[in-house]
Design a protein around this motif. Structure first.
Motif, PDB file in Angstrom:
ATOM      1  N   VAL A   1       0.860  -1.357   0.115  1.00  0.00           N
ATOM      2  CA  VAL A   1       0.039   0.055  -0.217  1.00  0.00           C
ATOM      3  C   VAL A   1       0.943   1.299   0.061  1.00  0.00           C
ATOM      4  CG1 VAL A   1      -1.600   1.273   1.434  1.00  0.00           C
ATOM      5  CG2 VAL A   1      -2.005  -1.117   1.075  1.00  0.00           C
ATOM      6  N   ILE A   2       1.844   1.195   0.738  1.00  0.00           N
ATOM      7  CA  ILE A   2       2.760   2.427   0.841  1.00  0.00           C
ATOM      8  C   ILE A   2       3.818   2.466  -0.133  1.00  0.00           C
ATOM      9  CG2 ILE A   2       4.624   3.487   2.509  1.00  0.00           C
ATOM     10  CD1 ILE A   2       3.312   2.053   4.786  1.00  0.00           C
ATOM     11  N   ARG A   3       4.531   1.589  -0.415  1.00  0.00           N
ATOM     12  CA  ARG A   3       5.578   1.622  -1.444  1.00  0.00           C
ATOM     13  C   ARG A   3       5.539   0.317  -2.645  1.00  0.00           C
ATOM     14  NH1 ARG A   3       7.717   0.634   3.485  1.00  0.00           N
ATOM     15  NH2 ARG A   3       7.960   2.740   3.988  1.00  0.00           N
ATOM     16  N   PRO A   4       4.651   0.185  -3.268  1.00  0.00           N
ATOM     17  CA  PRO A   4       4.467  -1.049  -3.883  1.00  0.00           C
ATOM     18  C   PRO A   4       5.472  -1.451  -4.850  1.00  0.00           C
ATOM     19  CG  PRO A   4       2.862   0.597  -4.601  1.00  0.00           C
ATOM     20  CD  PRO A   4       3.235   1.058  -3.554  1.00  0.00           C
ATOM     21  N   GLY A   5       5.849  -0.486  -5.655  1.00  0.00           N
ATOM     22  CA  GLY A   5       6.894  -0.663  -6.721  1.00  0.00           C
ATOM     23  C   GLY A   5       8.307  -0.965  -6.201  1.00  0.00           C
ATOM     24  N   GLU A   6       8.614  -0.321  -4.974  1.00  0.00           N
ATOM     25  CA  GLU A   6       9.851  -0.465  -4.424  1.00  0.00           C
ATOM     26  C   GLU A   6       9.816  -1.785  -3.797  1.00  0.00           C
ATOM     27  OE1 GLU A   6      10.568   2.821  -1.959  1.00  0.00           O
ATOM     28  OE2 GLU A   6      10.599   4.334  -3.537  1.00  0.00           O
TER      29      GLU A   6
ATOM     30  N   ILE B   1      12.210  -9.143  -5.935  1.00  0.00           N
ATOM     31  CA  ILE B   1      12.857  -9.690  -6.984  1.00  0.00           C
ATOM     32  C   ILE B   1      13.990  -9.851  -7.029  1.00  0.00           C
ATOM     33  CG2 ILE B   1      13.151  -9.497  -9.582  1.00  0.00           C
ATOM     34  CD1 ILE B   1      10.011  -8.350  -9.676  1.00  0.00           C
ATOM     35  N   ALA B   2      14.785  -8.688  -6.374  1.00  0.00           N
ATOM     36  CA  ALA B   2      16.050  -8.786  -6.458  1.00  0.00           C
ATOM     37  C   ALA B   2      16.903  -8.796  -5.486  1.00  0.00           C
ATOM     38  CB  ALA B   2      16.571  -7.118  -7.154  1.00  0.00           C
ATOM     39  N   GLU B   3      16.319  -8.573  -4.289  1.00  0.00           N
ATOM     40  CA  GLU B   3      17.305  -8.779  -3.011  1.00  0.00           C
ATOM     41  C   GLU B   3      16.469  -9.690  -2.053  1.00  0.00           C
ATOM     42  OE1 GLU B   3      18.176  -4.904  -1.387  1.00  0.00           O
ATOM     43  OE2 GLU B   3      18.015  -3.929  -3.392  1.00  0.00           O
TER      44      GLU B   3
ATOM     45  N   ARG C   1      13.614 -12.210  -0.782  1.00  0.00           N
ATOM     46  CA  ARG C   1      12.184 -13.030  -1.144  1.00  0.00           C
ATOM     47  C   ARG C   1      11.330 -13.579   0.301  1.00  0.00           C
ATOM     48  NH1 ARG C   1      13.821 -15.682  -6.788  1.00  0.00           N
ATOM     49  NH2 ARG C   1      14.669 -13.680  -7.841  1.00  0.00           N
ATOM     50  N   ASN C   2      11.899 -13.170   1.355  1.00  0.00           N
ATOM     51  CA  ASN C   2      11.390 -13.701   2.505  1.00  0.00           C
ATOM     52  C   ASN C   2      10.610 -12.912   3.400  1.00  0.00           C
ATOM     53  OD1 ASN C   2      12.902 -16.269   2.214  1.00  0.00           O
ATOM     54  ND2 ASN C   2      14.842 -15.367   3.128  1.00  0.00           N
ATOM     55  N   ARG C   3      10.578 -11.750   3.185  1.00  0.00           N
ATOM     56  CA  ARG C   3       9.965 -10.628   3.913  1.00  0.00           C
ATOM     57  C   ARG C   3       8.218 -10.574   3.409  1.00  0.00           C
ATOM     58  NH1 ARG C   3      12.934  -5.383   5.377  1.00  0.00           N
ATOM     59  NH2 ARG C   3      11.599  -5.437   7.332  1.00  0.00           N
ATOM     60  N   LEU C   4       8.069 -10.776   2.457  1.00  0.00           N
ATOM     61  CA  LEU C   4       6.678 -10.608   1.826  1.00  0.00           C
ATOM     62  C   LEU C   4       6.051 -12.084   1.680  1.00  0.00           C
ATOM     63  CD1 LEU C   4       7.096  -7.864  -0.911  1.00  0.00           C
ATOM     64  CD2 LEU C   4       6.455  -7.662   1.345  1.00  0.00           C
ATOM     65  N   VAL C   5       4.718 -12.078   1.474  1.00  0.00           N
ATOM     66  CA  VAL C   5       4.097 -13.460   1.343  1.00  0.00           C
ATOM     67  C   VAL C   5       4.303 -13.650  -0.149  1.00  0.00           C
ATOM     68  CG1 VAL C   5       1.969 -14.362   1.293  1.00  0.00           C
ATOM     69  CG2 VAL C   5       2.384 -12.966   3.044  1.00  0.00           C
ATOM     70  N   LYS C   6       4.341 -15.031  -0.405  1.00  0.00           N
ATOM     71  CA  LYS C   6       4.790 -15.353  -1.749  1.00  0.00           C
ATOM     72  C   LYS C   6       3.463 -15.009  -2.871  1.00  0.00           C
ATOM     73  CE  LYS C   6       8.168 -17.443  -0.615  1.00  0.00           C
ATOM     74  NZ  LYS C   6       9.584 -17.098  -0.750  1.00  0.00           N
TER      75      LYS C   6
END
Length: 238
Positions: A55-60, A66-68, A70-75
């Motif tokens: 919601v706050i910073r979707p693109g970033e 993708i690049a750094e 992949r564990n902090r966000l839900v798959k």
């Protein structure tokens, strides 16, 4: 000394030093079932954190995924399926459904069946629609080094937020009687274009215009193909 029931290595402790298998499995109970559900849905990764970041910073956030890390966000695929399921359950609970103008005119046709499937399986439908949108984004943003599947990941996240937005609007509509579907559609489209534009280049207005064009074209092609498929099936079997 006993052998591990999983890899057959000798074990002398509570866990196998080779594969981590416990020496003695706990009995299956309610806690086990709940843990398995949470694990399968990856909710332990932080679904509330995922929603906040998108919601706050979707693109970033997606670029970071993708690049750094992949564990902090839900798959992403799980995220869009779960959020779509939440919307489907809430919409059926409050009996708030989008209007299907074709249903009364072509009742019993394959076209109605296809649109009903889309309506009842938003998670899978969003992924399929995302494929069409991703193709247009790949075309419009050719100079960026993101492949088709990385763009699809972006769309899974943004569509998931869109589904949650529809879910909240459905609750409000069900409780108050206000008709918010068209307004939420517009807001969801604005959010998606903002998220996509931020993902590519948040400082360029053309990024948001290209995102809007790709989203509209991809959505149009998806429904156009659904209509063509339905008409084709009707012509073959009638």
């Amino acid at each position: 000394m006993t052998n591990c029931p999983n890899c057959k290595s000798p074990i002398t402790d509570n866990f196998c030093s080779n594969c981590g298998q416990p020496t003695k499995l706990k009995r299956i109970d309610g806690h086990y079932i709940l843990h398995e559900i949470v694990h399968v849905l990856h909710l332990e990764k932080g679904i509330l954190y995922t929603i906040k970041e998108l919601v706050i910073r979707p693109g970033e956030s997606v670029k970071h995924f993708i690049a750094e890390n992949r564990n902090r966000l839900v798959k992403p695929v799980i995220f869009v399926i779960v959020t779509s399921l939440i919307y489907t359950i809430i919409s059926h609970w409050f009996h708030v459904e989008p209007v299907q103008p074709l249903e009364e005119q072509v009742r019993g046709s394959a076209l109605v069946v296809i649109f009903k499937w889309i309506e009842n399986h938003y998670g899978y439908s969003n992924i399929i629609m995302g494929m069409f949108i991703a193709l247009w984004l790949k075309l419009f943003f050719m100079k960026y080094d993101y492949n088709f599947f990385e763009i699809l990941i972006l769309l899974c996240f943004t569509m998931g937020i869109g589904m949650l937005t529809f879910a909240v609007a459905t609750i409000i509509e069900g409780l108050s009687g206000l008709h918010l579907f068209v307004i939420i559609q517009i807001l969801s489209l604005i959010y998606s274009c903002w998220a996509i534009g931020q993902f590519y280049n948040k400082y360029k207005v053309t990024s948001y215009l290209k995102a809007l064009s790709a989203y509209l074209l991809g959505t149009f092609v998806f429904y156009f193909m659904a209509i063509i498929l339905g008409i084709g099936i009707d012509l073959i079997f009638r």
